[in-house]
Motif scaffolding. Sequence first.
Motif, mmCIF file in Angstrom:
data_model
loop_
_atom_site.group_PDB
_atom_site.id
_atom_site.type_symbol
_atom_site.label_atom_id
_atom_site.label_comp_id
_atom_site.label_asym_id
_atom_site.label_seq_id
_atom_site.Cartn_x
_atom_site.Cartn_y
_atom_site.Cartn_z
ATOM 1 N N VAL A 103 25.558 -37.007 -43.158
ATOM 2 C CA VAL A 103 26.002 -36.018 -44.145
ATOM 3 C C VAL A 103 24.763 -35.420 -44.792
ATOM 4 N N LEU A 109 33.681 -37.587 -45.626
ATOM 5 C CA LEU A 109 32.558 -36.818 -45.075
ATOM 6 C C LEU A 109 31.778 -37.646 -44.060
ATOM 7 N N CYS A 115 23.017 -32.355 -47.327
ATOM 8 C CA CYS A 115 23.368 -31.560 -48.508
ATOM 9 C C CYS A 115 22.237 -30.608 -48.858
ATOM 10 N N TRP A 155 33.243 -38.805 -50.210
ATOM 11 C CA TRP A 155 32.106 -38.959 -49.309
ATOM 12 C C TRP A 155 32.362 -39.926 -48.164
ATOM 13 N N GLU A 156 33.321 -40.819 -48.290
ATOM 14 C CA GLU A 156 33.682 -41.649 -47.142
ATOM 15 C C GLU A 156 34.340 -40.806 -46.051
ATOM 16 N N VAL A 158 27.474 -30.968 -47.313
ATOM 17 C CA VAL A 158 27.864 -30.612 -48.676
ATOM 18 C C VAL A 158 26.975 -29.447 -49.098
ATOM 19 N N LEU A 205 23.011 -39.901 -48.447
ATOM 20 C CA LEU A 205 23.986 -39.750 -47.372
ATOM 21 C C LEU A 205 23.423 -39.256 -46.044
ATOM 22 N N LEU A 209 21.816 -36.609 -53.556
ATOM 23 C CA LEU A 209 22.948 -36.858 -52.661
ATOM 24 C C LEU A 209 22.479 -36.881 -51.209
ATOM 25 N N THR A 217 32.849 -35.182 -55.053
ATOM 26 C CA THR A 217 32.039 -35.574 -53.894
ATOM 27 C C THR A 217 32.058 -37.082 -53.697
ATOM 28 N N LYS A 218 31.944 -37.823 -54.775
ATOM 29 C CA LYS A 218 31.975 -39.289 -54.670
ATOM 30 C C LYS A 218 33.315 -39.770 -54.109
ATOM 31 N N SER A 224 31.255 -37.072 -39.807
ATOM 32 C CA SER A 224 29.910 -36.577 -39.528
ATOM 33 C C SER A 224 29.750 -36.158 -38.059
#
Length: 407
Positions: A310, A243, A312, A240-241, A251, A305, A301, A236-237, A247
Motif C-alpha cells: 500500500v 487496502l 501513499c 487499511w486491512e 491512498v 504500509l 502512513l 484510513t485506519k 494490494s
Amino acid sequence: MAAPIVDTDSEDEIPPGWEERVSAQGQVYYANHETKATQWEHPRSGKRKQIKGDLPYGWEKQINDEGVIVFVDHINRKTTYTDPRLAFAEDEKKTPMDFKQKFDGNSTAIQVLQGRDLSGKYAIVTGANSGIGYETARTLAYFGATVILACRNLEAANKCVKVILEERPSAKLEVMHLDLASLKSVRMFAEEYRSKKWPLHMLILNAGVFGLAYTKTEDDLEMTFQVNHLAQFYLTKLLWEVLAASSPSRVVIVSSESHRFSDISLHNISEDKLSPGRNKYKDLQSYNDSKLCNVLFSLHLNKLLSDKGVHCNSLHPGSVMYTSLSRNWFLYKLIFLLARPFTKSLQQGAATSIFCAASSQLDGVGGLYFNNCCRCEPSKAGHDEELALRLWNLSEKMLQTALDREK
C-alpha cells in the motif's frame, strides 16, 4: 505561413524497416525486416520498454481464423494487428522511484488515464459530489473502475451518479453516506464497506472544508481539523486491512500548497494547536495547519504500509479553482472571479489526484508530494519524519479520547 518543424530523427522514432512488437510477458521488442533479427533495445535510443496492465477499456485480444492474434476495439468497432498498449509503453525502471514527468498542469484527468482499463478496480472518493472529487470519481468510472462516492449529501451524490450514467451507461457507481464531522458516521461507513466484501485499490481522501467560522463537531473537536485530517485518518485506519488485502493499492491525500504557510513544528505541536479553542481559532491558519497534517499523515502512513503493498502520496490539485470549498468564505469567491482566466479547469484540477491514484508511472512509489502531476518538494516541515511521527501519535491520542467520549 512557415511549415512546422518536424524532428525526423527523434530517438523515439522507429527507423524504416523496423517493427515494434510485444511479447507475451509485456516486453516490447523490435524486429528488423531486412536482417530478420529481433532485439529488446530500441534501435535508436537503446532503451528497453514494457507495457503494463490490461488492454485499454473496450479492447479485446482474439485469435482469427488464420491463427493470428488481433486486437478488437469494441467501442469504435475496428480490428488491428497492433497491440494498442504499444502507444503507452514506458521505459523500464531501474528502481520504482525512477520516473519522469509525463504530464503537467495543463493535462486533464482523462488524458492521464488514456489507454488504461481499470475494470475490476475499486475506488473510494470522499467528497465526490462536487468539484475535484466529482471529476475524480467521474474519470475513474469512465475507465472501468467501480467508484464509491463517499458523501454527506446523498441527494447531490445521486444526482452526480445520474449525470455520469447518462454520459457512460456502463459506469459502475455506488453512493454511501459519510459525514466526516461525525466519527460515528466514519465508523459506520467503514463497517458497511467491509460487510460488502469489496476490495479497495484506491482510497482518495479528497473531502475538505475551508474558511469556516469557529465550529465544534459532535465529537468536541474543531471542525476544520476533524474534517480535513482526523476523520480521514480514522477512515484510513479502519480500512487499511482491506487496502493491504487488495494490494497493490494506493491512498491519495488531497492537500494544498497552503501547507507551506502552517507554523506547526516540533516545538509547538499539541492538541490545542491542532484543535484550537474559540479564542485561538483563525480560519485560514487552521486550514493551513490541516493541509500540513495531510502531507505529514501521508508521509508516515507510507512508511507503515509500503511493505504491505500500500503506497501513499499527497498532492496539491491546482491554483484557485472554483469549487464548493469556497462556499464559506466570500473573499475566496472574489479572488476566484479576479483570477479565473488564469486557473485550471476541474478536469485539470483532478489530473494530479488521478495520476497519484492510477498512473502506472507510480507503481511502488510512495511518501511523496505532487503538484501538476510532478513530484515536488513539500515544505521543510512537510518532510520532517519526526514531526510526522509526533502528529501520528497525537492523532491516535485525540481520536481515542473522542471515541471514549462516545461510550
